[in-house]
Every structure is written in structure tokens, then in C-alpha cells.
Design a protein around this motif. Structure first.
Motif, mmCIF file in Angstrom:
data_model
loop_
_atom_site.group_PDB
_atom_site.id
_atom_site.type_symbol
_atom_site.label_atom_id
_atom_site.label_comp_id
_atom_site.label_asym_id
_atom_site.label_seq_id
_atom_site.Cartn_x
_atom_site.Cartn_y
_atom_site.Cartn_z
ATOM 1 N N ALA A 131 0.830 -1.207 0.000
ATOM 2 C CA ALA A 131 0.000 0.000 0.000
ATOM 3 C C ALA A 131 0.864 1.257 0.000
ATOM 4 O O ALA A 131 0.544 2.244 -0.678
ATOM 5 C CB ALA A 131 -0.926 0.000 1.206
ATOM 6 N N ASP A 161 -2.558 10.433 3.936
ATOM 7 C CA ASP A 161 -3.222 9.384 3.157
ATOM 8 C C ASP A 161 -2.725 7.999 3.601
ATOM 9 O O ASP A 161 -3.516 7.078 3.831
ATOM 10 C CB ASP A 161 -2.927 9.600 1.668
ATOM 11 C CG ASP A 161 -3.971 8.950 0.768
ATOM 12 O OD1 ASP A 161 -4.862 8.270 1.295
ATOM 13 O OD2 ASP A 161 -3.885 9.129 -0.458
ATOM 14 N N LYS A 165 -4.859 5.121 5.622
ATOM 15 C CA LYS A 165 -5.018 3.807 4.988
ATOM 16 C C LYS A 165 -4.510 2.678 5.871
ATOM 17 O O LYS A 165 -5.182 1.668 6.072
ATOM 18 C CB LYS A 165 -4.257 3.807 3.658
ATOM 19 C CG LYS A 165 -4.324 2.507 2.873
ATOM 20 C CD LYS A 165 -5.646 2.353 2.176
ATOM 21 C CE LYS A 165 -5.632 1.168 1.233
ATOM 22 N NZ LYS A 165 -6.955 0.975 0.596
ATOM 23 N N ASP A 171 -9.948 5.964 3.545
ATOM 24 C CA ASP A 171 -9.315 6.637 2.410
ATOM 25 C C ASP A 171 -9.461 8.142 2.572
ATOM 26 O O ASP A 171 -10.553 8.700 2.372
ATOM 27 C CB ASP A 171 -9.967 6.175 1.102
ATOM 28 C CG ASP A 171 -9.173 6.624 -0.131
ATOM 29 O OD1 ASP A 171 -8.305 7.498 0.031
ATOM 30 O OD2 ASP A 171 -9.438 6.097 -1.216
ATOM 31 N N ASP A 231 -4.768 -3.561 9.480
ATOM 32 C CA ASP A 231 -4.235 -2.233 9.767
ATOM 33 C C ASP A 231 -4.195 -2.071 11.277
ATOM 34 O O ASP A 231 -4.595 -2.972 12.019
ATOM 35 C CB ASP A 231 -5.076 -1.134 9.097
ATOM 36 C CG ASP A 231 -6.562 -1.256 9.443
ATOM 37 O OD1 ASP A 231 -6.878 -1.502 10.622
ATOM 38 O OD2 ASP A 231 -7.399 -1.125 8.539
ATOM 39 N N SER A 468 -2.725 -3.834 -2.203
ATOM 40 C CA SER A 468 -3.040 -2.749 -1.288
ATOM 41 C C SER A 468 -4.520 -2.710 -0.963
ATOM 42 O O SER A 468 -4.923 -2.363 0.135
ATOM 43 C CB SER A 468 -2.604 -1.387 -1.873
ATOM 44 O OG SER A 468 -3.293 -1.128 -3.076
ATOM 45 N N ASP A 469 -5.385 -3.080 -1.939
ATOM 46 C CA ASP A 469 -6.820 -3.124 -1.665
ATOM 47 C C ASP A 469 -7.121 -4.127 -0.567
ATOM 48 O O ASP A 469 -8.047 -3.949 0.217
ATOM 49 C CB ASP A 469 -7.578 -3.501 -2.950
ATOM 50 C CG ASP A 469 -7.612 -2.342 -3.941
ATOM 51 O OD1 ASP A 469 -7.944 -2.583 -5.089
ATOM 52 O OD2 ASP A 469 -7.324 -1.199 -3.521
#
Length: 472
Positions: A131, A161, A165, A171, A231, A468-469
Motif C-alpha cells: 500500500a 493518506d 489507509k 481513504d 491495519d 493494497s486493496d
């Protein structure tokens, strides 16, 4: 005859209380020397020249002893929770929140730090890499289209950003209001804590409440979705302390706000310093490019590629030495103690200075010069004395996210060096504004372009986007 322990302790206290205070001036009533401290980048240097490495002053309404140098750092960091506890200016403490790791002390700090550290373990960091790479490429392409830009505010958007993320799973590019609220909250951090609606602090307080409302919405949404997000917030939602208890929503809100601040404000400063110093030192920039050309990297960056970038490691260390993003720190003195023959009285504040430590000529040769090679294995100037290199602080309060910061800096720098070049726009003011974190006064105006006009490598690769998604 053996002196009883309590009698010995009482004698030690009496002896310490008879020691002189360090030299210096407490300045004006109430405000002391706070205005000079905030406005004068040479505040500590001037007083060091006049009084030496330890002196008294008055900052943010508190009589304060400033202690400079590696030995002072060692003493302060080793006495945490014994003679000293963390102290922030009131404006910072209020805006970060009472449940923030930054303001917690004692056992609660230790248990919460252990929980939060899960978001910065090697496995978690490795999962952040795709990411970081994808977002970096996206911003580079945008800056290339600008051609000429004011880089500092763009770097703030970039780091925010990434922080959103990877730390919160949201986002920021799709929520400009969230970004604006955060910027106004940051603007009130190091200000006088006057709770009036038109002051910077008053505006920041209002923004903090709105930010916490948004963060709570994200938390509640994530709790309903389950634990699929890799995350920091996902890890925190899943984590339990030694008693099996999870963090409350109120604490999660303060902790996430602190992580966003730490992953944004200081990193922006570090990246702008990197770009400035490389532009001002073309021979070092050229050597850094040569290292990147020698590392075969046809696909996405991996941890193995990053390990090969030893010269880039030295550059990043030197950037953090010469312009540390955090200038120093404050502690509250909870027990009268002694340092170098001076009394350090209970109830006062004490401050250490990272920048002054990094400019010590007895440790660093020509400390004002940008010389990454001072960190190579043969010189290793930072190893000559403990606590002489402290960009992330030290002891039990060393920056929890330092490996996250180093990873983001390294990915940004590696991809930038491989595909892009930049030149400083002539005539701008590059003097550093130091509060809250160092940045060029004219916000770093540059001409930005890809190397050789068209840079095929800068196109975002499908596999990078897919990875990254998955980080959500």
C-alpha cells in the motif's frame, strides 16, 4: 556502624536540597521565556553558550530545567517513572487526550504500549509495504503533472493518506473534510491553551470533537464488519490485555487520533528535510541513485530489496540527525534529584534537546555538514557514546512507530530516486520554521519531473493495487 536505610535516604534528600539550582533566567512572570522558545530557533544554543549544558528557564507556565547532551539523555531516559514522568504542554495534552499513549504513565502506559506495538511488529510492517508503494506511485504521477509545485503541503497529504489507509483503514483522498479537520487540530497543538472560539486552540478543540465523532463512526462500522482488516485499528480491535479486556471506544478514539498525528506530522517534516537536503547535495543524490540502479527490482519492492539499500539507510539516518522532526521532550520532576552538581527540584519541568545532542562536536565531526558516510560501519559516529543519536527519543518512551516511519521514508526515497528528479525553485526562503515540526518557510517549492521524460516504472502495476486493496 551501618546507617539505617531511611536515615540514609533522608540525608540524601537533605544533601540534594542544599545543592544550587542551575544558572539561567526564568524570564517574565507567568509566560517566562515561552515566546522566545517558540520563535527563536537558536533559543537553546544561545543559553548553552551563556550557561553551559544545563540551565533553568520558564516555559509554558512552568519553571523548567533544560539539560543538553548524550549524558543528560541517558540520565532522563533511565529515570522514567522514578524521578520523572512524561509531561506535555497543556495544549498538546488536551488535544491528544487523556487516554492517548503519549500522555499515559506508569503501568497503564506499559500495558497499552504492549497492545499498540502489535501494529508495528515486523509481520504487520511487511503487510504495509504494497500500500505504501501504491500510494507513493499515485502521488508521484500527480506531482509530475503539476511540474512545478509547493511540495510541503503535498507531502502532508501524502503522509496523511498513508496514515489513514494503514492505521485506520479509511481513504483520506475521498474525505477532504476529515483532512481539513485534522490540519486545524494540528495547528493548535503548540499554542496557549485559551479556550475561546477564535483562538487557534479553541478552533483545534472544536475540530478534535468532530474528528473523534468521525473516528467513532469508523470504529463502530469496523466492529460490525469483523476482523478482516490488516491495519492498526483492526489489530487494536482484536487485541486484549493480560486480563482479557479489549480497549473501550473512548480509549480507541484517543489512541487512533494520536497514531494519526504521529504518523503524519513528524513524517512530513522528515520527508521534506530529505528532499531539501538531497537537492542541496547533488553528489550525495547521485550516489544514492547509483545504489538504486545496482539493485535489481523488476516487480514490486520487497523487504529483501530494502535490506540491500545500505547507503540509503545512512542518508535517512543523517537526515534525522541534522533536522530531527522532534526537537526534544518534556518531563515532570516527581522527586528532587541531582545532575552534574545541580539540584533538579520536584514540581519543576525538565527538557531534553534532540537537536543539540545531534550537533555535539565531541561526537559528530563537522556536525553542521550533511555527511551520510558518518554512519558507515567504519566511522559509526553515533556509536561512540550511548544516547548520542536519539531522533525517536529513548528509554521506555521511545517512539513506538519508529520502524513504521523508517519504512515509509525508505520506500518513498527509493521510488523517488529510481524514477524522478526535482530542483529547488530559485529565490525561495529555505530557512526552517521549527514549531510544531521543522519545515522550510516557503514550504519547499520545486520543479518535479520523471527521469528521461517518460518513466514506465512509475505506472501503478495491477498486482500492487490488488495487494493494497486487500489491506482495506
Amino acid at each position: 556502624m551501618k546507617i539505617p536505610k531511611k536515615q540514609s535516604q533522608n540525608q540524601d534528600i537533605l544533601t540534594r536540597n542544599q545543592l544550587p539550582l542551575p544558572p539561567g533566567s526564568l524570564g517574565f512572570p507567568l509566560i517566562g521565556e515561552t515566546i522566545s522558545f517558540l520563535r527563536d530557533p537558536d533559543f537553546a544554543t544561545k543559553r548553552q553558550q551563556k550557561y553551559g549544558n544545563i540551565f533553568k528557564t520558564n516555559l509554558f507556565g512552568s519553571p523548567t530545567i533544560m539539560m543538553l547532551g548524550a549524558e543528560a539523555n541517558r540520565y532522563l531516559f533511565s529515570q522514567e517513572n522514578q524521578n520523572f514522568v512524561i509531561k506535555w504542554p497543556e495544549s498538546v495534552a488536551i488535544l491528544l487526550g487523556s487516554a492517548s499513549l503519549s500522555t499515559q504513565t506508569g503501568s497503564i502506559h506499559q500495558t497499552r504500549r504492549k497492545l499498540l506495538s502489535q501494529a508495528f511488529q515486523p509481520r504487520a510492517l511487511a503487510s504495509y509495504l504494497p500500500a505504501m508503494e501504491e500510494i507513493s506511485y499515485r502521488y508521484f504521477k500527480k506531482w509530475e503533472r503539476f511540474n512545478q509545485l509547493t511540495w510541503y503541503p503535498q507531502l502532508r497529504q501524502y503522509t496523511f493518506d498513508i496514515a489513514c489507509k494503514l492505521l485506520v483503514g479509511t481513504d483520506a483522498t475521498n474525505d477532504t473534510h476529515f483532512t481539513e479537520l485534522f490540519e486545524e487540530c494540528c495547528a493548535g497543538l503548540f499554542t496557549l491553551p485559551i479556550r475561546l472560539p477564535w483562538t487557534k486552540f479553541g478552533k483545534a478543540l472544536k475540530c478534535r470533537e468532530k474528528l473523534l465523532t468521525k473516528i467513532e463512526e469508523i470504529i463502530l462500522q469496523r466492529q460490525q464488519q469483523g476482523s478482516s482488516h490488516q491495519d492498526a485499528l483492526g489489530l487494536l480491535l482484536d487485541s486484549r490485555d493480560e486480563d482479557g479486556k479489549s480497549l473501550t471506544i473512548e480509549e480507541l478514539k484517543d489512541q487512533i487520533l494520536t497514531l494519526l498525528f504521529a504518523g503524519h506530522e513528524t513524517l512530513t517534516s522528515a520527508l521534506s528535510s530529505l528532499c531539501l537536503l538531497l537537492a542541496q547535495n547533488p553528489e550525495i543524490l547521485a550516489a544514492a541513485r547509483r545504489e538504486q540502479q545496482q539493485i535489481s527490482c523488476a516487480g514490486a519492492l520487497t523487504s529483501e530489496h530494502l535490506k540491500q539499500m545500505t547507503y540509503l539507510d545512512q542518508i535517512l539516518k543523517e537526515v534525522l540527525r541534522i533536522i530531527p522532526p522532534v526537537g526534544g521532550g518534556f518531563r515532570s520532576i516527581i522527586q528532587t534529584c541531582e545532575f552534574n552538581g545541580y539540584r533538579i527540584p520536584q514540581g519543576w519541568s525538565v527538557s531534553y534537546q534532540i537537536g543539540k545532542t545531534h550537533q555535539d562536536q565531541s561526537i559528530y565531526k563537522n556536525p553542521e555538514n550533511f555527511e551520510p558516510q558518518r554512519f558507515d560501519i567504519d566511522r559509526a559516529e553515533d556509536k561512540s557514546k550511548p544516547f548520542s543519536y536519539v531522533p525517536f527519543g529513548g528509554g521506555i518512551r521511545e517512539c513506538l512507530g519508529k520502524e513504521f516511519a523508517k519504512l515509509e521514508m525508505k520506500i518513498f526515497a527509493a521510488l523517488l530516486l529510481r524514477g524522478y528528479e526535482w530542483e529547488l525553485v530559485p529565490g525561495q526562503n529555505l530557512d526552517l520554521v521549527m514549531i510544531p515540526t521543522p519545515r522550510p518557510r516557503d514550504a519547499l517549492k520545486v520543479v518535479f519531473r520523471s527521469i528521461h521524460g517518460v518513466n514506465e516504472q512509475s505506472n501503478v502495476r495491477p498486482e500492487v493495487t490488488q495487494k493494497s486493496d486487500a489491506l482495506g
